[in-house]
Write a protein that holds these residues in place. Sequence first.
Motif, short mmCIF file in Angstrom:
data_model
loop_
_atom_site.label_atom_id
_atom_site.label_comp_id
_atom_site.label_asym_id
_atom_site.label_seq_id
_atom_site.Cartn_x
_atom_site.Cartn_y
_atom_site.Cartn_z
N TYR A 164 0.84 -1.19 0.00
CA TYR A 164 0.00 0.00 0.00
C TYR A 164 0.88 1.25 0.00
O TYR A 164 1.95 1.27 0.61
N ASN A 165 0.42 2.27 -0.71
CA ASN A 165 1.16 3.53 -0.66
C ASN A 165 0.87 4.25 0.66
O ASN A 165 -0.01 3.84 1.43
N ARG A 166 1.61 5.32 0.90
CA ARG A 166 1.49 5.99 2.19
C ARG A 166 0.07 6.50 2.45
O ARG A 166 -0.46 6.37 3.55
N GLY A 167 -0.55 7.08 1.42
CA GLY A 167 -1.88 7.65 1.59
C GLY A 167 -2.89 6.61 2.05
O GLY A 167 -3.62 6.83 3.02
N PHE A 168 -2.92 5.45 1.37
CA PHE A 168 -3.92 4.43 1.74
C PHE A 168 -3.55 3.77 3.06
O PHE A 168 -4.43 3.48 3.87
N TRP A 169 -2.23 3.51 3.26
CA TRP A 169 -1.84 2.89 4.53
C TRP A 169 -2.23 3.81 5.71
O TRP A 169 -2.78 3.34 6.71
N GLU A 170 -1.99 5.09 5.57
CA GLU A 170 -2.29 6.02 6.66
C GLU A 170 -3.80 6.10 6.90
O GLU A 170 -4.25 6.22 8.04
N GLU A 171 -4.57 6.01 5.84
CA GLU A 171 -6.04 6.01 5.97
C GLU A 171 -6.50 4.80 6.77
O GLU A 171 -7.34 4.91 7.66
N SER A 172 -5.95 3.62 6.45
CA SER A 172 -6.33 2.42 7.17
C SER A 172 -5.81 2.46 8.61
O SER A 172 -6.47 1.97 9.54
N PHE A 173 -4.63 3.06 8.80
CA PHE A 173 -4.06 3.16 10.14
C PHE A 173 -4.91 4.06 11.03
O PHE A 173 -5.10 3.77 12.22
N SER A 174 -5.44 5.13 10.46
CA SER A 174 -6.30 6.03 11.25
C SER A 174 -7.56 5.30 11.71
O SER A 174 -8.07 5.54 12.81
N LYS A 175 -8.07 4.37 10.87
CA LYS A 175 -9.25 3.58 11.26
C LYS A 175 -8.90 2.62 12.40
O LYS A 175 -9.69 2.42 13.32
N GLU A 176 -7.71 2.01 12.30
CA GLU A 176 -7.26 1.12 13.38
C GLU A 176 -7.07 1.91 14.67
O GLU A 176 -7.41 1.44 15.76
#
Length: 316
Positions: A164-176
């Motif tokens: 995953y690129n940074r943008g999508f990884w960070e989006e999923s991380f914020s949900k976690e």
Amino acid sequence: MSVDFELNEIHWMMDMFNTIDVGLVVLDRKYNICVWNGFMEAHSGLLPSAVKGKDVFDAFPGIDETWFRSKAESVFVLKTRSFTIWEQHPYIFKFKNYRPITGKADYMYQNGTLIPLTNTTGEVSHLCVIIYDVTDEAVNKLELEQANAKLEELSRVDRLTNLYNRGFWEESFSKEFKRQQRSQAKSCLLMFDIDHFKKINDLFGHQGGDAALCFVSQTLKKVLRESDVAGRYGGEEFAVTLVDTDLDGAKVFAERLRKTIEDAVIHYEESEITLTISIGIAQFDGKYTKYEQWIEDADKALYRSKEAGRNTINVA
């Protein structure tokens, strides 16, 4: 004159019935075939005389009998039309697709209409099934959906590493992070980067550096669990969300990843490239009010690993 006209009218109706570009089938109450038009003959390869009087489920075992009976019985009992669409059920009769435009489809996609036919006493004695070939429409829609899904996937994935690129990884991380705030479960964030990556680029060129990045990402994917989320955070830095994993579990994961990469040799052109990585770990802390604080703690732990001589692991 009147009799001749009526005969002609019957002839015209039969001609239209057999040449119309939709399937027309009439079934009796026991699901025996009573009428079978030219469309059905052309696509099944069976003459009306070959199927007339036969149980439709015996003649065509490919029909989903439970589903079709459920649809048909409502028509018989309620005396109202029923409709089927290919998105919910791709076909009633499984016919091969012979259309040149949509040659990619293995079978004909169909919409259908089930119409009640009443006798002289007003009872529904028969059922008319109209079959529409919607293969072109279905294939076009499916191809568009596949193309859109591919574009969406490309927008989420780093082209080089397939993480995953940074943008999508960070989006999923914020949900976690939000999930952690609600549940107070134990999850860890692992940040790591490749040691002395600039030297690799200097010695082997940027393509050698790309080979190193690809190797690390492939190794990472091999040790990830299905629930973990990994991304390329930027340059030679990577981030991994270890979901429902405590600090001890994160340390075990980190050490396995570190040792695997340390022991590996990348064969690039006529050269051999060896790597090490430095890792920082931060477990979720209830004091965090923003997910960025969690990332900052993991990054600080990573920095301490680099200060300590690299190829090591530190915990926030």
